[in-house]
Design a protein around this motif. Sequence first.
Motif, mmCIF file in Angstrom:
data_model
loop_
_atom_site.group_PDB
_atom_site.id
_atom_site.type_symbol
_atom_site.label_atom_id
_atom_site.label_comp_id
_atom_site.label_asym_id
_atom_site.label_seq_id
_atom_site.Cartn_x
_atom_site.Cartn_y
_atom_site.Cartn_z
ATOM 1 N N ASP A 158 0.593 -1.283 -0.007
ATOM 2 C CA ASP A 158 -0.658 0.189 0.123
ATOM 3 C C ASP A 158 0.319 1.206 -0.185
ATOM 4 O O ASP A 158 1.504 1.472 0.793
ATOM 5 C CB ASP A 158 -0.816 -0.024 1.380
ATOM 6 N N PRO A 159 1.429 1.866 -1.348
ATOM 7 C CA PRO A 159 1.805 3.299 -1.019
ATOM 8 C C PRO A 159 1.347 3.746 0.336
ATOM 9 O O PRO A 159 2.249 4.742 0.647
ATOM 10 C CB PRO A 159 1.352 3.826 -2.539
ATOM 11 N N GLU A 160 0.140 4.043 0.419
ATOM 12 C CA GLU A 160 -0.451 5.452 1.532
ATOM 13 C C GLU A 160 0.727 5.389 2.686
ATOM 14 O O GLU A 160 1.153 6.389 3.820
ATOM 15 C CB GLU A 160 -1.193 4.958 1.841
ATOM 16 N N ASN A 161 1.270 3.585 3.106
ATOM 17 C CA ASN A 161 1.751 3.581 4.473
ATOM 18 C C ASN A 161 2.577 2.989 4.524
ATOM 19 O O ASN A 161 3.004 2.080 5.296
ATOM 20 C CB ASN A 161 0.992 3.473 5.664
ATOM 21 N N VAL A 216 6.509 1.866 -5.389
ATOM 22 C CA VAL A 216 6.154 2.990 -3.996
ATOM 23 C C VAL A 216 6.097 4.232 -4.810
ATOM 24 O O VAL A 216 6.317 5.686 -4.353
ATOM 25 C CB VAL A 216 6.175 2.143 -3.403
ATOM 26 N N ASN A 230 4.679 7.420 -5.510
ATOM 27 C CA ASN A 230 4.123 8.216 -4.638
ATOM 28 C C ASN A 230 4.363 9.357 -4.881
ATOM 29 O O ASN A 230 4.720 10.504 -4.006
ATOM 30 C CB ASN A 230 4.857 8.463 -2.935
ATOM 31 N N TYR A 234 8.397 7.630 0.542
ATOM 32 C CA TYR A 234 8.276 6.074 0.231
ATOM 33 C C TYR A 234 7.687 5.987 2.464
ATOM 34 O O TYR A 234 9.042 6.250 2.804
ATOM 35 C CB TYR A 234 8.431 4.857 -0.176
ATOM 36 N N TYR A 235 7.400 4.723 2.823
ATOM 37 C CA TYR A 235 7.268 4.024 4.343
ATOM 38 C C TYR A 235 8.301 3.230 4.298
ATOM 39 O O TYR A 235 7.991 2.602 2.803
ATOM 40 C CB TYR A 235 6.166 4.227 4.990
ATOM 41 N N LYS A 253 8.154 8.968 7.104
ATOM 42 C CA LYS A 253 8.224 9.217 5.218
ATOM 43 C C LYS A 253 9.550 9.180 5.014
ATOM 44 O O LYS A 253 10.206 10.531 5.535
ATOM 45 C CB LYS A 253 7.298 10.367 4.757
ATOM 46 N N ASN A 298 -3.302 9.385 -6.845
ATOM 47 C CA ASN A 298 -4.323 8.384 -5.543
ATOM 48 C C ASN A 298 -4.012 6.606 -6.177
ATOM 49 O O ASN A 298 -4.782 6.621 -5.212
ATOM 50 C CB ASN A 298 -5.618 9.105 -6.322
ATOM 51 N N ARG A 310 -3.398 3.728 -5.285
ATOM 52 C CA ARG A 310 -3.924 1.887 -3.821
ATOM 53 C C ARG A 310 -2.957 0.894 -3.790
ATOM 54 O O ARG A 310 -3.117 0.917 -2.647
ATOM 55 C CB ARG A 310 -4.885 1.870 -3.768
#
Length: 373
Positions: free
Chosen positions: A56-59, A235, A239, A243-244, A260, A320, A322
């Motif tokens: 999941d790229p967001e987290n 990722v 983004n 990344y994380y 981040k 965006n 996911r």
Amino acid sequence: MRTMMSALFVWTLLLTAAPAMAQGLPTDGPLTIRPMLQQLGERLLKGKTGSIVAIDPENGEIICLATNTPHGYDVHQAIGKPQAPGSTFKTAQALTLLSEGIVTPDTRMECNSGITDGNIKVGCHKHRSPLDLKDALAQSCNTWFIVNFGSMINDGFMYESKDEAITIWRSYMQSMGLGGPMHIDIAGEQGGLLAGADYLNRRYKDGWDGKTIWWAGMGQGDVTCTPLQLCNLAVTIANRGWYYVPHIHKNTKNQRYLTKRQTKVAKEAYAPVIEGMRLAVEKGTATSIKTSYPICGKTGTIENPGEDHSAFIAFAPMNNPRIAVAVYVEHGGFGADLAAPMAGLVIEAYLKGKLSTASEGKAKRIEEKKVGK
């Protein structure tokens, strides 16, 4: 449900038994793995040696980490077996070359089934010519990437020496999570190889230059990555520069996985690379997974003894995003033939919540396909 639960049970055993988990990390609790994706990944890898990683790229949560070898379940195939990334690596090359001003999005290059320079010949599949950067990514032109990479290393105006040039190149790659362990919360992770000045000076005792290491420009030779690292590369592109550190424990309190991280890549470099990855799916080497929602991807075909390895990295949707995915199948042939369709199915399952009837049929055909040397 039984298959899903068995997969998670294996993961729980793996993680709780790992000695590295004692370093301030939880050894129990919920995992980030999505059972539906894990089950699908394991299905697709039956009869094959390889792995499927999704993040999941967001987290930075690892939502699929399926792997298979002839000897059964082996997590190290995904995180502990660095191999040549092939043309998936061209995305990182493009970002570096753009950031350093070696190329622009409009840089065009002729390619006639490859390039020959003295006794060096590097082949390329047939495609229209010349190509600019986005089309070089979409068509996966070897000539475009090796020549421009070689030009960076040999640029005596921008850099004082080849050592300085390769050191700067390597710093970009490291900022994208390549070249060393990312220190995820799973034991057994390996780092891979990024050619640096010390390494090259030891290996090529009679001297080296950009042409000596041309092959690294297209992800062969003096460069190796794990599938996990390739997924994280996707990722960073999804983004647009951050990344994380990937992790598999949900609700972690460890700051390593909550911080981040920014790449060294110039912000303006991402748009043309993403456009090239989008074109790869729309009208390039990965049209087999073209669909109604925008997938950005890059194929990789890795030369080695026996049948080529098949690789693919992708993220979706284009804006965006996911999910980011990396697929690596040993002796799977062209990246477009096996790795790309497998990634497309994982993306569909995640974004749509299930596979369509047609996609389920494709999954079954891939599941039944045996791949060997």
